[in-house]
Design an enzyme around this catalytic site. Sequence first.
Site, PDB file in Angstrom:
ATOM      1  CB  CYS A  31      -0.814   0.004   1.196  1.00 16.84           C
ATOM      2  SG  CYS A  31      -1.711   1.279   1.517  1.00 16.84           S
ATOM      3  CB  CYS A  34       0.208   1.868   4.094  1.00 18.42           C
ATOM      4  SG  CYS A  34      -1.481   1.337   3.753  1.00 18.42           S
TER       5      CYS A  34
END
Length: 106
Positions: A31, A34
């Site tokens: 991600c 993230c």
Amino acid sequence: MATIKVTDDSFKADVLESGKPVLVDFWAEWCGPCKMIGPALEEISDELADQVTIAKMDIMENTGVPGEIGVQSIPLMVLFKDGKPVAQKLGAAPKGQLKSWLEGVL
């Protein structure tokens, strides 16, 4: 204090039974957003160490808790107080916004 890593096995002790609020960052290695907020959360963890513990849970390594909570998109940050989720923030944001949001819900 740096962020702590929590797992399905340690979640109850590290988060639900914690004596102070815990912000759990649900994330995954693949991600991009993230990874963008990771350094900001590390800094916030140091700056607000006396008020909150910041924990990270990899949803690919730990599927139980994210499934129970209903994590569908990441990054998802959930603030737990006294063992209960009290606030959540979805998506990446600059450090200033993350810290302001967190201070506002603490």
